[in-house]
Each structure stands twice: as C-alpha cells, then as structure tokens.
Design a protein around this motif. Structure first.
Motif, PDB file in Angstrom:
ATOM      1  N   HIS A 144      40.014  48.061  42.293  1.00  0.00           N
ATOM      2  CA  HIS A 144      41.212  48.324  43.180  1.00  0.00           C
ATOM      3  C   HIS A 144      41.033  47.336  44.147  1.00  0.00           C
ATOM      4  O   HIS A 144      42.085  46.797  44.826  1.00  0.00           O
ATOM      5  CB  HIS A 144      41.304  49.604  43.731  1.00  0.00           C
ATOM      6  CG  HIS A 144      41.491  50.704  42.635  1.00  0.00           C
ATOM      7  ND1 HIS A 144      43.062  50.979  42.439  1.00  0.00           N
ATOM      8  CD2 HIS A 144      40.843  51.799  42.084  1.00  0.00           C
ATOM      9  CE1 HIS A 144      42.755  52.006  41.540  1.00  0.00           C
ATOM     10  NE2 HIS A 144      41.941  52.555  41.357  1.00  0.00           N
ATOM     11  N   LEU A 145      39.889  46.892  44.499  1.00  0.00           N
ATOM     12  CA  LEU A 145      39.673  45.933  45.590  1.00  0.00           C
ATOM     13  C   LEU A 145      39.829  44.449  45.166  1.00  0.00           C
ATOM     14  O   LEU A 145      39.847  43.763  45.935  1.00  0.00           O
ATOM     15  CB  LEU A 145      38.564  46.044  46.584  1.00  0.00           C
ATOM     16  CG  LEU A 145      38.382  47.628  46.973  1.00  0.00           C
ATOM     17  CD1 LEU A 145      37.326  47.571  47.709  1.00  0.00           C
ATOM     18  CD2 LEU A 145      39.604  47.819  47.881  1.00  0.00           C
TER      19      LEU A 145
ATOM     20  N   ASP B 176      27.480  42.796  34.957  1.00  0.00           N
ATOM     21  CA  ASP B 176      29.162  42.977  35.330  1.00  0.00           C
ATOM     22  C   ASP B 176      29.696  44.246  34.758  1.00  0.00           C
ATOM     23  O   ASP B 176      30.382  44.955  35.334  1.00  0.00           O
ATOM     24  CB  ASP B 176      29.817  41.834  35.415  1.00  0.00           C
ATOM     25  CG  ASP B 176      29.535  40.782  36.525  1.00  0.00           C
ATOM     26  OD1 ASP B 176      28.561  41.113  37.310  1.00  0.00           O
ATOM     27  OD2 ASP B 176      29.990  39.638  36.148  1.00  0.00           O
TER      28      ASP B 176
ATOM     29  N   LYS C  86      28.853  47.871  35.322  1.00  0.00           N
ATOM     30  CA  LYS C  86      29.475  48.209  36.462  1.00  0.00           C
ATOM     31  C   LYS C  86      30.935  48.825  36.123  1.00  0.00           C
ATOM     32  O   LYS C  86      31.389  49.466  36.655  1.00  0.00           O
ATOM     33  CB  LYS C  86      29.563  47.270  37.697  1.00  0.00           C
ATOM     34  CG  LYS C  86      28.181  46.912  38.284  1.00  0.00           C
ATOM     35  CD  LYS C  86      28.261  45.929  39.575  1.00  0.00           C
ATOM     36  CE  LYS C  86      26.804  45.750  40.065  1.00  0.00           C
ATOM     37  NZ  LYS C  86      27.009  44.751  41.180  1.00  0.00           N
TER      38      LYS C  86
ATOM     39  N   PHE D  22      36.602  35.417  34.812  1.00  0.00           N
ATOM     40  CA  PHE D  22      36.666  35.683  36.244  1.00  0.00           C
ATOM     41  C   PHE D  22      37.143  37.067  36.795  1.00  0.00           C
ATOM     42  O   PHE D  22      36.513  37.476  37.819  1.00  0.00           O
ATOM     43  CB  PHE D  22      37.722  34.718  36.794  1.00  0.00           C
ATOM     44  CG  PHE D  22      37.594  34.385  38.588  1.00  0.00           C
ATOM     45  CD1 PHE D  22      36.375  33.733  38.929  1.00  0.00           C
ATOM     46  CD2 PHE D  22      38.687  34.753  38.962  1.00  0.00           C
ATOM     47  CE1 PHE D  22      36.551  33.633  40.343  1.00  0.00           C
ATOM     48  CE2 PHE D  22      38.544  34.736  40.481  1.00  0.00           C
ATOM     49  CZ  PHE D  22      37.566  34.014  41.040  1.00  0.00           C
TER      50      PHE D  22
ATOM     51  N   LYS E 231      33.720  43.527  43.435  1.00  0.00           N
ATOM     52  CA  LYS E 231      34.449  44.368  44.560  1.00  0.00           C
ATOM     53  C   LYS E 231      35.057  45.418  43.832  1.00  0.00           C
ATOM     54  O   LYS E 231      35.622  46.324  44.962  1.00  0.00           O
ATOM     55  CB  LYS E 231      35.633  43.387  45.166  1.00  0.00           C
ATOM     56  CG  LYS E 231      35.021  42.020  45.535  1.00  0.00           C
ATOM     57  CD  LYS E 231      36.204  41.202  46.405  1.00  0.00           C
ATOM     58  CE  LYS E 231      37.388  40.942  45.196  1.00  0.00           C
ATOM     59  NZ  LYS E 231      38.184  39.857  45.668  1.00  0.00           N
ATOM     60  N   GLY E 232      35.132  45.717  42.765  1.00  0.00           N
ATOM     61  CA  GLY E 232      35.763  47.058  42.189  1.00  0.00           C
ATOM     62  C   GLY E 232      37.203  46.617  41.780  1.00  0.00           C
ATOM     63  O   GLY E 232      37.753  45.715  42.214  1.00  0.00           O
TER      64      GLY E 232
ATOM     65  N   PHE F 244      32.898  52.473  36.644  1.00  0.00           N
ATOM     66  CA  PHE F 244      33.905  52.568  37.349  1.00  0.00           C
ATOM     67  C   PHE F 244      35.079  53.186  36.474  1.00  0.00           C
ATOM     68  O   PHE F 244      35.679  54.107  36.590  1.00  0.00           O
ATOM     69  CB  PHE F 244      34.785  51.272  37.925  1.00  0.00           C
ATOM     70  CG  PHE F 244      35.883  51.582  38.138  1.00  0.00           C
ATOM     71  CD1 PHE F 244      36.316  52.269  39.239  1.00  0.00           C
ATOM     72  CD2 PHE F 244      37.218  50.964  37.428  1.00  0.00           C
ATOM     73  CE1 PHE F 244      37.631  52.240  39.637  1.00  0.00           C
ATOM     74  CE2 PHE F 244      38.268  51.283  37.966  1.00  0.00           C
ATOM     75  CZ  PHE F 244      38.689  52.169  38.995  1.00  0.00           C
TER      76      PHE F 244
ATOM     77  N   HIS G  21      34.107  39.290  36.513  1.00  0.00           N
ATOM     78  CA  HIS G  21      33.220  39.155  37.613  1.00  0.00           C
ATOM     79  C   HIS G  21      33.568  39.858  39.097  1.00  0.00           C
ATOM     80  O   HIS G  21      32.896  40.395  39.726  1.00  0.00           O
ATOM     81  CB  HIS G  21      33.031  37.567  37.811  1.00  0.00           C
ATOM     82  CG  HIS G  21      32.146  37.231  39.039  1.00  0.00           C
ATOM     83  ND1 HIS G  21      31.014  37.378  38.913  1.00  0.00           N
ATOM     84  CD2 HIS G  21      32.494  36.591  40.150  1.00  0.00           C
ATOM     85  CE1 HIS G  21      30.246  36.846  40.069  1.00  0.00           C
ATOM     86  NE2 HIS G  21      31.152  36.537  40.822  1.00  0.00           N
ATOM     87  N   GLU G  22      34.862  39.451  39.281  1.00  0.00           N
ATOM     88  CA  GLU G  22      35.610  39.984  40.548  1.00  0.00           C
ATOM     89  C   GLU G  22      35.510  41.445  40.576  1.00  0.00           C
ATOM     90  O   GLU G  22      35.352  42.230  41.686  1.00  0.00           O
ATOM     91  CB  GLU G  22      37.165  39.516  40.601  1.00  0.00           C
ATOM     92  CG  GLU G  22      36.883  38.272  41.073  1.00  0.00           C
ATOM     93  CD  GLU G  22      36.361  37.725  42.357  1.00  0.00           C
ATOM     94  OE1 GLU G  22      35.423  37.080  42.259  1.00  0.00           O
ATOM     95  OE2 GLU G  22      37.183  37.674  43.280  1.00  0.00           O
TER      96      GLU G  22
ATOM     97  N   ASP H  25      28.228  36.285  33.769  1.00  0.00           N
ATOM     98  CA  ASP H  25      28.455  37.030  32.889  1.00  0.00           C
ATOM     99  C   ASP H  25      29.114  36.065  31.579  1.00  0.00           C
ATOM    100  O   ASP H  25      28.315  36.112  30.676  1.00  0.00           O
ATOM    101  CB  ASP H  25      29.480  38.069  33.073  1.00  0.00           C
ATOM    102  CG  ASP H  25      28.876  39.540  33.418  1.00  0.00           C
ATOM    103  OD1 ASP H  25      29.267  40.545  33.499  1.00  0.00           O
ATOM    104  OD2 ASP H  25      27.651  39.361  34.006  1.00  0.00           O
TER     105      ASP H  25
ATOM    106  N   MET I  95      34.343  28.493  36.736  1.00  0.00           N
ATOM    107  CA  MET I  95      35.512  29.394  36.954  1.00  0.00           C
ATOM    108  C   MET I  95      36.507  28.700  37.935  1.00  0.00           C
ATOM    109  O   MET I  95      37.565  28.491  37.697  1.00  0.00           O
ATOM    110  CB  MET I  95      35.213  30.584  37.338  1.00  0.00           C
ATOM    111  CG  MET I  95      34.602  31.514  36.283  1.00  0.00           C
ATOM    112  SD  MET I  95      34.066  32.914  36.974  1.00  0.00           S
ATOM    113  CE  MET I  95      33.598  33.900  35.756  1.00  0.00           C
TER     114      MET I  95
END
Lengths: 243, 243, 243, 243
Positions: D59-60, D133, D136, D48, D56-57, D140, D51-52, A2, A9
């Motif tokens: 909370h995760l 990203d 998404k 970063f 993974k969402g 959420f 991206h994460e 993105d 990173m």
DNA sequence: TATGAATGAGGTTTCATTCAT
DNA sequence: TATGAATGAAACCTCATTCAT
C-alpha cells in the motif's frame, strides 16, 4: 536484490520514446491520397467507430477501443484521421449528406407538394430507422458545443428542403399559411422522437412508425384542414423576438 | 468477536450521538444528515454543476471544474455526492419531478381535456424555456446508456400524464381515435425541437414558441378534425413489431 | 441562470473551514484523563477497529469506516487517538500483553519445564484462536516497516519466556541441547501456521489444533528423544553469521 | 449494422495485422503480444515493483513510485499491467511457481521419502533466503482478502507436494502415522518463521538456518521416533470440527 | 466532548496522441 | 503503411486530519 541489480533498475538501458511535449493537432480534415486498400480501411474505421460511438457514446469509446476492435494498431487510426474529433465530424457530415440524398431520391418527380412532404417524412423516418446508430450520434452531437454547429448547419439544410415544399403547399392553398420553418422543425421533432422510442426502444416496424409520423404531421401542418384550424397560430405569426 | 461481544458494539450503553451508520439508499444515492449549512452547499453544487454540464457537457465538465468554480476543496464534492454520476442522476430526477409539478399545477381544475392538453403543452414549453440548462442535460442523458433508463422512466411519466387527457378527449369524441401514446410522444418531440431551436438557439419569446407548439400539436392530434383525418394511421394501429 | 444567479455561485457566502496546511501529527501516544464514559468509548473504538482491521486490513479500513460503524463523528476518534497509526500500535501493545498474561497464567506453579512448555504452547494456540482478529493484525504488523519493530519486541518477549523453560529442560537433560531461541521460534511458527489454516481457514476445534501443535513441537524439540536425534543440529550450533 | 454488414467488420478482406482483439485472459491478467523490448520492460517493472513492495509494503508503494523509479511514464505501467493489483498477483503466481520448481528440482531422483522431505525443506529455506523480497510479499498477501485466495492455493500446492512424501514415509513406517497435511503445514510454519527472524532479521547463513529447520522438522515429524511419540496427536486425528 | 463540514495531497487509472522501428 | 511502446496531463476518487460550532 531479487531479480535485477538495483543499479540496473534505475537507469534503464532502453531509450525513451513518445511525444516530447503537448503538441495539439491542428484542426481540420485530413486529405490523403488513398489506395483502394486504404479506402477500405478508412471505411472500416468509420463503420466500426460509428457502431461503437452509438453503443457506448463518443466519450466512452476510446481510440483504443476502435483499433482494438478491428485488430489493428493505433497508427492506423492516425494515418487516416488526424484526431478522434475529426473522425466524428466526418461521420456526421457524410451521414447528413446520405440522409438528404435518400430523401431527395424519394420525392424526385413528384408533382404534388403535399405528397412530396409525405414522402420526405417517410423517407426520413426510414433512413433514421435504417441508420439507427447515426441517429444516436446526431443526438449526441447536438449536446456538445464543438459538434453543435456542424449538426445545426446540416439540419438547416433538411429544414430548408422541407420549407420549399411547405411554401409551395401554402401557396397552392393546400395547407394553412403558417411559418414553414416552424412546421419543418416540428416534423423533424416528431420524426426523431417516435423513431427513438418506437424503433430504437421497442423495435417496431419502421413502416408503421413512418405512418404514425406522417399521420401526425399531415394533420399538424393542416392538410385537409377545415376553417378555423390554426387560427391562433396564424395570429401569432409575425410576433416579435425576445430581448 | 475478539475484545468485545459483537452485540456490545452495536448497542453501546453510551447514548447514540450520530446516525446509526447502516447502509441506506437503495439506488446509490448518498443520504447524509445535513445541517442547514450543508443543505446550502449541496444546493450550490447542484446549481453550479447544472450550469457547467449544460454549458460544456457532462464529460467535459470535471469535478475539479465544479469545486474550483465554487472555490471549495475536492472533498466537498464527495461529501455530498458519491460520484459525478450520482450528481447527474440526482439532477435529472429532481428536474423531472419539477417539470411535472409545474405541468400539473397548470391544469389543475380544468374540466375540458383538450384544454388540459393545451395548457400542459404550454406549461411544458415554458418550463423548458425557463430551465434551458436542464433541457440540455435531458438531451445528453438520452445519449448515454447509464442515464438513459432514468430519462426514459421520467419521460414515461410525462407521457402517461398526457395519455390520460388524450384518452378522455378521444372518449368524448373531441379528437380522432389514434394511439394516445404516440400522440403524447409526438407532442414531446415537437416541444423539444422547437424549444431547442427557437428558444435556445434564437432566444425567441417562450410564449410565442409555446403558441407554435400548441398550434401544431392541436392540429396534429386532430382537434376540430374532419372526417378522413388520420385514416391511414388508424389502419396502421395494431400492426405487428419488427423481427 | 437556472437555480441560482451565477454571481451567487462563484462567491459562496459560506466561510471556509478545514485545515490550513499540512500539519503532521507528532508521533507518540495520547494520554488523556478519561471519565468512565470516556474509557468505554475508547474501548469501543479499539474493539471495532480491531474487528475492521482484521476483516479488511489496516489500509483498507478508513477512520471513517470506524466512526461510521459506531455511529459517531470523526472528532471522537481524534479525541481518543492522535492518529490511526497510534490506534494500531496501541492495539498491538495491549494484545501482546494480554497474550503473555494468559500464557503465564497457564503455567504458573507448574514444576516440570517440559509440562510448562506444553501448557504454554496450548495457551498460546487457544489465545490465538480466541483472538483470531488479533492474530491477523500481528501478521499484518510484521509486513510494514513502521509496525515491525513493535511487533518484534513483543515477540521477543514471548521467545525469551519460552527460552527459560527450554533451557531448564535442556539442563535437566529432558531434551537435547539445541539453541533454545531457535526452538522457541519454531514453536511460534508452527502455532501461527496451524492456527491460521485450521482455525481461521477451516474453523476447526481449537483444542484439537492445540493438540496438533503440541504434538509436533514436543517431538520437534526432542522430548522423549532417543540417541542420535538432533545430532546434525547440535553440530550446527555455534556456526558463524553471514557477512 | 449501419454502414457495413457486421460480418464485414469482423472478417475484413485486409490481412490481419495484429491480434484479433477479443477478450482472453480469464483471470484479469493482461495478455498482450510483447516484443523483446516489451518483455524487458515488463520484467523491469516486475523486478522493481517487487523490490519496492518488499521494502515499503504494497500500500505504501504507489504506481508513481514504481514508474518514477524506472524513469518512465505512468502509462507504461498500465500498458503492461491492468492494475497494481494484477501486478501483485502476477508476482505471487510466478514466484510460487519458481519456488516449487526449485523444490522439485532438489528432490528429483531421490528414492528415500525422508531424504526427499529433508531436501525439500532445505530447498525451500534456501529459496526463501534467496528471494527474501518475495517472502515478505507472501506474508503481506496472507493478510489481505483479495490476495489470500491466490496465496492459499499456491501454498496448497506446496503442502500437497510435501504430503506425498510424508504419506510414503508413513506407509514405509519411517515416521509415525500422523495427519500428513498438518505435518506439512507445520514444516512451512517453521521454515517461514526461522527464515524471517534469522535470515531477514539477522542475516544469518542460509545453510545454517536450513539446518535448524531440518533438524526441528525431522524430529517434529517423528523421524527415528521411538514408541510413544505422538500418541496424543494420533488420538486426536479424526476429531470433529467446531460449530 | 462531540459533530458535520472541509481540506487537499495523493492515489489509481484513462486516453488522445506521438514516434522509432 | 503499420505496429507496439511510450508519454503525461488530467480524470475520478479517497482519506487522514483539522476545526468551527
């Protein structure tokens, strides 16, 4: 990706900073030659930290709170003090000296030991009223092992100051002969308690509170006492210690 | 409701097998149904935490210290207490109740108000001596905002207990007419201070220390006092507050 | 010691309970023979959990919340479901089946494909309105990897249902010949969005919202369309995929 | 004040070397003076984390995941953001601004409102494709209470942007007179849904997907529409809300 | 079946302290 | 001297899950 390529990173181009491992600061006080400007900064730090410690408590006041409150960087703090702990101890030491000085100034040149005791009590209460923040710090310092010793030795000085006058009063037959140390401690206990509740809690007039303390303690040590006062106590003196 | 009418949720036709959920406990305290085993655990946690808090201080005692000391998992702590803070407050509350109970037991059935005061002081000092850990926690609690209120309300109860007897003594002309609240506070101050130094610090005989406190305070409140005692204090009563 | 002898503290007399090591629950659904009573409990758990998940979100709803809300013990939960995750997947599966059933019931026996599409849209919106909690769960399920697949396969069924009618309408020349899957997806997108904002957010009349959706989608798929509509789209059909 | 008049603290005679403390940032966001190096770090963290979160969402993805992924210490995170939540909200806000900017750039200087709508849709879809990203994360954010408000206000801006053009088109008689807000929402629903399935799921060509969305929505809003289109919807407008 | 107790890894966050600049 | 950035241990607390009773 993105906003940044993934590879970029993970491997930052920024070099790492910060401490390498858990190096503990050696205990003891800093002694640096300070310019006048430096002295002012140091005083500022002490003043503001005292305020914050009193307000929120030692543990709930972070070094960041202190330096942020003054609008300076963290480095400033560690330039003048080797640790937060050292700062606190420094505050304690200075304050105790200040209180004693004020107390002694109040009684200088007074002949009558009972009068000296009264004036000492009054000076003590007024000092506590004026330095309410410090009174709170004293209270805290008593509750934590590492500061306790410093506190106690400071208090011992006050006690022994008072003892001198009490002993003289006893010798002169002005008050009954009871353990002067216990009397001195009791005086301190009354002073702290009434100052705490009446001045800190209810914002009463310090002179008035001082009167209350003096009144209770004058009687407590037996000034103007009649026969029969303190008999049981006198009997008790000399009793053995436990254990 | 989506799959089931809301009412169907709350009142199922199945027998209720546990507590009916629902928030209880207005003051942040947990109120869980405990089995005997649970009660034992809870008591263990309180006992051990009290010890640790007194030894190292509230902030320097971590929840990990407590559960590790008992050899249980971290979750156990939070099963019984919603936070470290809640545990501390719980200890305070329980202790204050205990101290009061002991004090009241000591004076039950005694006619003479002065005697009641003496017995109350003695019971207080002996309780403090016996629960030295708690005395330390009280000292700490006074120094931090969030615990202060709880402490003060507890102390207020002790003060008002003492006040009753002091007022009666004044009415009966047994002691001079001085502000009974101030006298009660002074007594507490002396009790704490002498207990702290002589029992905690020097491990003296609690009975002896109680004698010292009683002796000072008997005189301090003016028992057997002559004319002229406390005059200045009486004058001061009614003076206005600062600011 | 204060409340308990120190030795008694460290070595608890209570035996240890709890899991021994990190055993992970095998994935998959539980299949237990349930009594009628058991079935009711299970339904209760599903209903309450759905409510809570929708209200606070999956992650912010703990198993404890669910069992506490029903006033039952933790064991109950794990008797009926092998994990929180399984429960969630179960809710998804059941719901998607329910929605489809309602949609199909609404169009059974209707000849006209365009009418079927309209009725299907309307049934879908009304179902979403009635099961607003589940709509929220669907939204969440789309956002997390482990639930995504289940969601997508469920949605695929709805899409292919709609596709059938769309294809028939195209064959009959009732609507322009555009990718029926894209049309079906677009319909779903409109349904979800308007339901979300107007019914969940503003509590509007579901029938009214259904009208809005039908109106937009009728036109969107080109019902009653004139020449020239959708030309560019038709051109685009068949374009290749990226990569 | 105890050691220094309060005013002396606030306005020292020493030059101000940092920011003047003081709480700023009305909405929980940190506002620190950042060096270029700091700005880079902050951007790294945002990139970063985005991206994460998408992968993974929310909370995760733990804060540990984020800082470990960048090879920095945990403190770094909290130097730049006051919480994980704040970071997420910051990402949302920035992204929404970015999307809007791109959309507005696409339509600047275009006279025809229908053309503006088309270009806006296209720009939106292309932005979503490019910032998959973030799409998404938007999904959420809609599912959890604390982020919903931020999301909705952001979406409201997009809706009202679109509304302007739709209203103009209606005034010019280019499209039937239907509730422009509903039309705008429908467009957003279609854009999200098709982007989600076709671009995120099947990696299709964004331009092609944009064509699909434009095609459906052009018809949906009634561009080039004949008499009789949207009649039922027009009737429904103005209907009352539920309850 | 059901419950309350227990586990313990792991989550978020804080903070005294260090150091390159 | 001073600053902002960084460290990382350690604090508090949560929670899915297990199990003796």
């Amino acid at each position: 990706m993105d906003l940044l390529p993934r590879s970029a990173m993970a491997s930052s181009s920024l070099p790492r900073l910060g401490p390498v491992a858990g190096k503990v600061a050696s205990f003891g006080q800093m002694s640096r030659k300070l310019t006048p400007r430096g002295k002012e900064r140091r005083a500022q730090l002490i003043a503001f930290a005292t305020h914050e410690f009193a307000e929120k408590g030692y543990h709930l006041t972070s070094v960041a709170d202190i330096v942020d409150g003054l609008g300076v960087g963290k480095g400033v703090f560690y330039w003048y003090f080797s640790s937060k702990e050292e700062l606190f101890v420094e505050i304690m030491r200075t304050s105790q000296r200040g209180m004693r000085r004020q107390q002694q100034a109040a009684i200088t040149g007074v002949e009558d030991p009972v009068k000296r005791i009264e004036l000492g009590i009054r000076a003590g209460v007024l000092w506590l009223a004026e330095h309410n923040d410090l009174r709170k710090l004293f209270e805290f310092a008593r509750t934590e092992g590492r500061f306790r010793e410093a506190m106690q030795s400071g208090q011992a000085v006050l006690v022994s100051d008072a003892q001198v006058h009490l002993e003289e009063a006893i010798e002169q037959g002005r008050i009954p002969d009871r353990d002067p140390e216990a009397l001195a401690l009791a005086i301190i206990g009354v002073s702290n308690q009434l100052t705490n509740v009446y001045i800190d809690g209810r914002n009463m007039n310090p002179e008035f509170v001082a009167d209350l303390v003096v009144s209770f303690c004058r009687d407590g040590i037996g000034v103007g006492g009649c026969d029969g006062i303190g008999v049981s106590a006198r009997d008790a003196i000399g009793a053995s210690q436990r254990d």
